[in-house]
Write an enzyme that holds these catalytic residues in place. Structure first.
Site, PDB file in Angstrom:
ATOM      1  N   GLU A  15      47.835  29.011   8.961  1.00 47.59           N
ATOM      2  CA  GLU A  15      46.832  29.961   8.488  1.00 47.59           C
ATOM      3  C   GLU A  15      45.437  29.568   8.977  1.00 47.59           C
ATOM      4  OE1 GLU A  15      47.079  32.845   6.886  1.00 47.59           O
ATOM      5  OE2 GLU A  15      49.249  32.688   7.001  1.00 47.59           O
ATOM      6  N   HIS A  42      43.284  37.903  12.908  1.00 45.46           N
ATOM      7  CA  HIS A  42      44.022  36.814  12.260  1.00 45.46           C
ATOM      8  C   HIS A  42      45.523  36.982  12.464  1.00 45.46           C
ATOM      9  CE1 HIS A  42      45.034  33.894   9.054  1.00 45.46           C
ATOM     10  NE2 HIS A  42      46.001  34.761   8.764  1.00 45.46           N
ATOM     11  N   GLU A  43      46.031  38.186  12.219  1.00 44.46           N
ATOM     12  CA  GLU A  43      47.475  38.404  12.322  1.00 44.46           C
ATOM     13  C   GLU A  43      47.963  38.289  13.756  1.00 44.46           C
ATOM     14  OE1 GLU A  43      49.323  38.370   9.781  1.00 44.46           O
ATOM     15  OE2 GLU A  43      47.691  38.473   8.351  1.00 44.46           O
ATOM     16  N   HIS A  92      48.533  34.681  14.782  1.00 37.56           N
ATOM     17  CA  HIS A  92      49.820  34.088  14.411  1.00 37.56           C
ATOM     18  C   HIS A  92      50.831  34.276  15.537  1.00 37.56           C
ATOM     19  CE1 HIS A  92      49.211  32.690  10.369  1.00 37.56           C
ATOM     20  NE2 HIS A  92      48.811  33.868   9.916  1.00 37.56           N
TER      21      HIS A  92
END
Length: 269
Positions: A197, A134-135, A138
């Site tokens: 997100e 997920h990070e 970004h």
């Protein structure tokens, strides 16, 4: 004068829009990677020098192992998309930091930090892959640059556009920590963050699957996160993150697509 000012804003929007290779979307971006990455790398080094980095433990090795697999998955996915050169300036690093906060982050350019406080929630490699995928997403989707570009537009007001977007190096340094008034937050910045997100969740599931982890484990991780918060927290319309229920429902719906892409791309052995 107002007419020309609005034309200037429109022109800036057009010139600043760039297609992101991993999402295929055109995004507002006043800040190039060549400008953003050096600042990011500097901030990362400074952070590590001011915090306790955990090394040599089983947890630290697990962070490195999962970090490498997510990196390899990102490279494999972008090669599949015909964008193998996109990551040439990335300088990947994955560090475990002694901090009780339940958090992790990835700065532009692939600089990752996992806080030790999140490990009881991740529990295993799949949980950690959910977080790190997920990070990293970004960063791959240029969400940091988009946030800073949107913040620059918020500064325009009655000032000439050229003045608002000049001296971008200084702006790059300042806007990371800039706070915004609640009026603009609710209407613009927060919904934009929720969109980021959700996009990072989608890309992260794909990276997780390509890295060889079961994306269904992401549901378990976010369920544990929800239980830790007691199902309470900031209302979704005032939050930079989707609500737990929304996020878990979205992830469940995205799992088949992530698995299908991983099947086409191939998983990391």
């Amino acid at each position: 004068m107002k007419k020309y000012f609005l034309l200037g804003i429109f022109g800036a929007f057009v010139m600043a829009c760039a297609t992101n290779p991993i999402t295929g979307k055109q995004n507002l971006n006043f800040v190039s990677n060549s400008e953003l990455f050096p600042s990011s790398f500097q901030q990362y080094s400074q952070f590590l020098s001011e915090n306790k980095v955990i090394t040599g433990t089983a947890d630290a090795k697990r962070v490195e192992t999962v970090g490498y697999k997510i990196k390899a998955a990102a490279e494999k996915y972008l090669t599949y998309l015909g964008q193998s050169q996109y990551l040439k300036d990335y300088r990947w690093e994955y560090k475990l930091v002694d901090n009780k906060e339940v958090n992790a982050w990835c700065l532009p350019g692939g600089k990752i930090v996992v806080y030790s406080g999140i490990l009881p929630v991740t529990q295993n490699e799949s949980g950690l892959a959910t977080v790190m995928g997920h990070e990293v997403s970004h960063a791959l989707a240029n969400h940091g640059a988009q946030r800073m570009s949107a913040a620059q537009l918020q500064q325009i007001g009655g000032v000439a556009l050229g003045a608002a977007t000049s001296g971008k190096s200084e702006a790059t340094q300042q806007i990371f920590a800039q706070a915004y008034g609640i009026g603009s937050e609710v209407g613009v910045m927060l919904p934009f963050s929720r969109s980021n997100e959700s996009e990072a969740d989608k890309i992260g599931l794909t990276l997780m699957a390509i890295a060889g982890y079961n994306p269904e484990d992401a549901v378990d991780f976010w369920s544990r996160m929800s239980a830790k918060s007691g199902g309470s927290g900031t209302p979704e319309f005032m939050s930079t993150h989707p609500s737990d229920a929304t996020r878990i429902a979205n992830i469940r719906a995205l799992i088949p697509e992530a698995k299908a892409i991983a099947l086409k791309v191939g998983t990391i052995k």
